[in-house]
Design a protein around this motif. Sequence first.
Motif, PDB file in Angstrom:
ATOM      1  N   LEU A  20      -0.345  14.934  -2.593  1.00 28.07           N
ATOM      2  CA  LEU A  20      -0.856  13.806  -1.827  1.00 28.07           C
ATOM      3  C   LEU A  20      -0.048  14.006  -0.275  1.00 28.07           C
ATOM      4  O   LEU A  20      -0.412  14.824   1.087  1.00 28.07           O
ATOM      5  N   ILE A  21       1.304  14.315  -0.512  1.00 24.84           N
ATOM      6  CA  ILE A  21       1.937  13.727   1.086  1.00 24.84           C
ATOM      7  C   ILE A  21       1.991  14.814   1.357  1.00 24.84           C
ATOM      8  O   ILE A  21       2.039  15.333   2.288  1.00 24.84           O
ATOM      9  N   ALA A  22       2.826  15.989   0.067  1.00 28.09           N
ATOM     10  CA  ALA A  22       2.857  17.211   0.760  1.00 28.09           C
ATOM     11  C   ALA A  22       1.912  18.216   1.467  1.00 28.09           C
ATOM     12  O   ALA A  22       1.710  18.598   2.858  1.00 28.09           O
ATOM     13  N   ASP A  81       1.571  13.893  16.433  1.00 32.75           N
ATOM     14  CA  ASP A  81       1.869  12.542  15.565  1.00 32.75           C
ATOM     15  C   ASP A  81       2.692  12.794  14.377  1.00 32.75           C
ATOM     16  O   ASP A  81       2.651  11.507  13.594  1.00 32.75           O
ATOM     17  N   VAL A  82       3.747  13.649  13.364  1.00 35.09           N
ATOM     18  CA  VAL A  82       2.599  13.674  12.402  1.00 35.09           C
ATOM     19  C   VAL A  82       4.246  13.535  11.331  1.00 35.09           C
ATOM     20  O   VAL A  82       5.091  13.721  11.928  1.00 35.09           O
ATOM     21  N   LYS A  83       3.897  12.018  10.667  1.00 32.40           N
ATOM     22  CA  LYS A  83       5.696  11.716  10.332  1.00 32.40           C
ATOM     23  C   LYS A  83       4.964  11.443   8.249  1.00 32.40           C
ATOM     24  O   LYS A  83       3.946  10.968   8.269  1.00 32.40           O
ATOM     25  N   GLY A  84       5.938  11.775   7.514  1.00 28.29           N
ATOM     26  CA  GLY A  84       6.018  11.371   6.738  1.00 28.29           C
ATOM     27  C   GLY A  84       6.304   9.875   5.786  1.00 28.29           C
ATOM     28  O   GLY A  84       5.849   8.614   6.479  1.00 28.29           O
ATOM     29  N   PRO A  85       5.320   8.887   4.572  1.00 30.45           N
ATOM     30  CA  PRO A  85       5.479   7.836   4.444  1.00 30.45           C
ATOM     31  C   PRO A  85       6.607   7.478   4.886  1.00 30.45           C
ATOM     32  O   PRO A  85       6.588   6.171   6.039  1.00 30.45           O
ATOM     33  N   LYS A  86       7.532   7.657   5.346  1.00 28.33           N
ATOM     34  CA  LYS A  86       8.567   6.351   5.256  1.00 28.33           C
ATOM     35  C   LYS A  86       8.784   5.938   7.181  1.00 28.33           C
ATOM     36  O   LYS A  86       8.847   5.637   7.696  1.00 28.33           O
ATOM     37  N   GLY A  87       8.116   7.600   7.599  1.00 28.76           N
ATOM     38  CA  GLY A  87       8.346   7.301   9.371  1.00 28.76           C
ATOM     39  C   GLY A  87       6.913   6.456   9.689  1.00 28.76           C
ATOM     40  O   GLY A  87       7.104   5.326  10.690  1.00 28.76           O
ATOM     41  N   MET A  88       5.794   6.512   9.102  1.00 28.49           N
ATOM     42  CA  MET A  88       5.081   5.809   8.642  1.00 28.49           C
ATOM     43  C   MET A  88       4.878   4.343   9.029  1.00 28.49           C
ATOM     44  O   MET A  88       4.573   3.278   9.793  1.00 28.49           O
ATOM     45  N   TYR A 119       0.649  -0.985  -0.052  1.00 25.01           N
ATOM     46  CA  TYR A 119      -0.283  -0.044  -0.360  1.00 25.01           C
ATOM     47  C   TYR A 119       0.657   1.519   0.302  1.00 25.01           C
ATOM     48  O   TYR A 119       2.007   1.090  -0.114  1.00 25.01           O
ATOM     49  N   GLN A 120       0.079   2.628   0.233  1.00 24.49           N
ATOM     50  CA  GLN A 120       0.848   3.601   0.066  1.00 24.49           C
ATOM     51  C   GLN A 120       0.805   4.228   1.234  1.00 24.49           C
ATOM     52  O   GLN A 120      -0.636   5.196   1.213  1.00 24.49           O
ATOM     53  N   SER A 121       1.549   5.202   1.623  1.00 22.31           N
ATOM     54  CA  SER A 121       1.297   5.149   3.296  1.00 22.31           C
ATOM     55  C   SER A 121       0.868   7.227   2.695  1.00 22.31           C
ATOM     56  O   SER A 121       2.269   6.865   2.047  1.00 22.31           O
ATOM     57  N   ILE A 122       0.319   8.063   3.313  1.00 20.30           N
ATOM     58  CA  ILE A 122       0.585   8.990   2.470  1.00 20.30           C
ATOM     59  C   ILE A 122       1.271   9.431   4.230  1.00 20.30           C
ATOM     60  O   ILE A 122       1.558  10.571   4.100  1.00 20.30           O
ATOM     61  N   VAL A 123       0.910   9.587   5.419  1.00 22.45           N
ATOM     62  CA  VAL A 123       0.877  11.003   6.241  1.00 22.45           C
ATOM     63  C   VAL A 123       0.192  10.137   7.619  1.00 22.45           C
ATOM     64  O   VAL A 123      -0.356   8.846   7.582  1.00 22.45           O
ATOM     65  N   LYS A 124       1.238   9.795   8.862  1.00 23.51           N
ATOM     66  CA  LYS A 124       0.721   9.492  10.227  1.00 23.51           C
ATOM     67  C   LYS A 124       1.095  10.846  10.449  1.00 23.51           C
ATOM     68  O   LYS A 124       0.926  11.744  10.831  1.00 23.51           O
ATOM     69  N   LEU A 125      -0.356  11.085  11.133  1.00 22.06           N
ATOM     70  CA  LEU A 125      -1.324  12.041  12.223  1.00 22.06           C
ATOM     71  C   LEU A 125      -1.206  12.015  13.220  1.00 22.06           C
ATOM     72  O   LEU A 125      -0.538  12.937  14.511  1.00 22.06           O
ATOM     73  N   VAL A 126      -1.605  11.037  14.145  1.00 27.57           N
ATOM     74  CA  VAL A 126      -2.286  11.184  15.675  1.00 27.57           C
ATOM     75  C   VAL A 126      -1.748   9.465  16.382  1.00 27.57           C
ATOM     76  O   VAL A 126      -2.107   9.016  15.653  1.00 27.57           O
ATOM     77  N   ASP A 127      -1.814   9.782  17.808  1.00 29.23           N
ATOM     78  CA  ASP A 127      -1.765   8.751  18.332  1.00 29.23           C
ATOM     79  C   ASP A 127      -3.108   9.334  19.825  1.00 29.23           C
ATOM     80  O   ASP A 127      -3.368   9.758  19.374  1.00 29.23           O
ATOM     81  N   LEU A 128      -3.036   8.023  19.752  1.00 28.64           N
ATOM     82  CA  LEU A 128      -5.117   8.036  20.682  1.00 28.64           C
ATOM     83  C   LEU A 128      -4.849   7.377  21.577  1.00 28.64           C
ATOM     84  O   LEU A 128      -5.218   5.600  21.300  1.00 28.64           O
ATOM     85  N   MET A 181       4.581   1.154  11.885  1.00 31.17           N
ATOM     86  CA  MET A 181       3.493  -0.382  10.861  1.00 31.17           C
ATOM     87  C   MET A 181       4.817  -1.339  11.118  1.00 31.17           C
ATOM     88  O   MET A 181       4.229  -2.577  11.390  1.00 31.17           O
ATOM     89  N   ASN A 182       5.516  -1.217  10.683  1.00 33.21           N
ATOM     90  CA  ASN A 182       6.924  -2.173  10.712  1.00 33.21           C
ATOM     91  C   ASN A 182       7.480  -2.870  12.669  1.00 33.21           C
ATOM     92  O   ASN A 182       7.521  -4.321  12.558  1.00 33.21           O
ATOM     93  N   GLU A 183       7.016  -1.968  13.393  1.00 37.85           N
ATOM     94  CA  GLU A 183       7.335  -1.905  14.852  1.00 37.85           C
ATOM     95  C   GLU A 183       6.202  -2.949  15.893  1.00 37.85           C
ATOM     96  O   GLU A 183       6.537  -3.272  16.181  1.00 37.85           O
ATOM     97  N   TYR A 184       5.349  -2.330  15.257  1.00 38.65           N
ATOM     98  CA  TYR A 184       3.977  -2.787  15.826  1.00 38.65           C
ATOM     99  C   TYR A 184       3.287  -4.312  15.412  1.00 38.65           C
ATOM    100  O   TYR A 184       3.140  -4.446  16.237  1.00 38.65           O
ATOM    101  N   THR A 185       4.138  -4.237  13.914  1.00 43.34           N
ATOM    102  CA  THR A 185       3.753  -5.604  13.703  1.00 43.34           C
ATOM    103  C   THR A 185       4.708  -6.635  14.387  1.00 43.34           C
ATOM    104  O   THR A 185       3.780  -7.743  15.086  1.00 43.34           O
TER     105      THR A 185
END
Length: 326
Positions: free
Chosen positions: A272-274, A297-304, A119-128, A308-312
């Motif tokens: 879209l990313i920008a 916790d705003v992150k670009g595609p690589k950070g997102m 898939y294509q990550s666009i942006v990580k926005l927030v933690d809840l 996700m890999n760490e959560y895996t």
Amino acid sequence: MFARLSHHKILTFLGLVGTLLLNQALAQTYPNRDISFIVPYGPGGSTDPISRQFASQLEQALKVNVSVENKPGGSATIGTAAVIRAKPDGYTLGLTSNSVLSYQPLVNKSIAWKGPEDYQSIVKLVDLPAIIAVRADSPIKTFEDFMEAARKNPGKVRTAVSGFRTTPDLAIQELNKIAKVKIATIPFTGGGGEALVALLGGRVEASTGYAPTMLPHVQAGKIRVIAAFTKEKYFAFPDATSVVQAGYNVTLPASYGILAPKGLPADIKEKLIATSIAIGNSPEFAKFAEQHGLVLDVKGPKGMDDEMNEYTRIFRELIIFMDQKN
């Protein structure tokens, strides 16, 4: 130059040039029609405010209508699959979370994604942060009361959650693991809204969910938040006990971001990313986040993707514990 090339190579070269020119033309005119924004959860839950705030700001930034569509079911896999399988033209986006991107591939082999390569990550926005609430008239007054009841009555203390193996469910499972208790989770496919209705109706002892869903009912005096899965006091509910400060190292938040299908034209993807990162970093979104108990916790595609890999990894260890328990 063309005299030295075969007819096939000339056609291939011209095809590549044509594709590049077409992509540039698409990017220059993008967007020129409505964008579909898919939310893989039911209406009325904690994701609705996030989705609608982002969609509203995206409308303003791109100057087209962004249509929000709820597609719940399958622990958020149905709506997520609709995004991932959509035509990669920039006109289908969606809200996503760590539970659907990182947990579901570990337990559901039939879904359309295994990791960030699909898939294509666009942006990580927030933690809840997840929170635990009880009815205002509950005999359970504190988190200590809640844990004591769980110890004395294994499997009898029930908390509603927004779906099977969603992040609230997994946070409780992690608490069970660390505290060596057996709190029962009762999943509701309709999301946090249905889970809260179950609590208000007295069908469960507690509900584990998020601030956007709980806050209006706290303010109305119908429920009390007794705990937050945070390292320190949670600014949205300062009277709630920090689970970590109570001695249980569980801080599994819902991590929300924006998703698109793989294979977007490069210029559309970058636009879209920008735009999405700018929305996440805007004062308007920051104010919204604070009002709804969201941790920016705003992150670009690589950070997102890295997150996700760490959560895996975290979820894989939790699955081993749950399998051993059963």
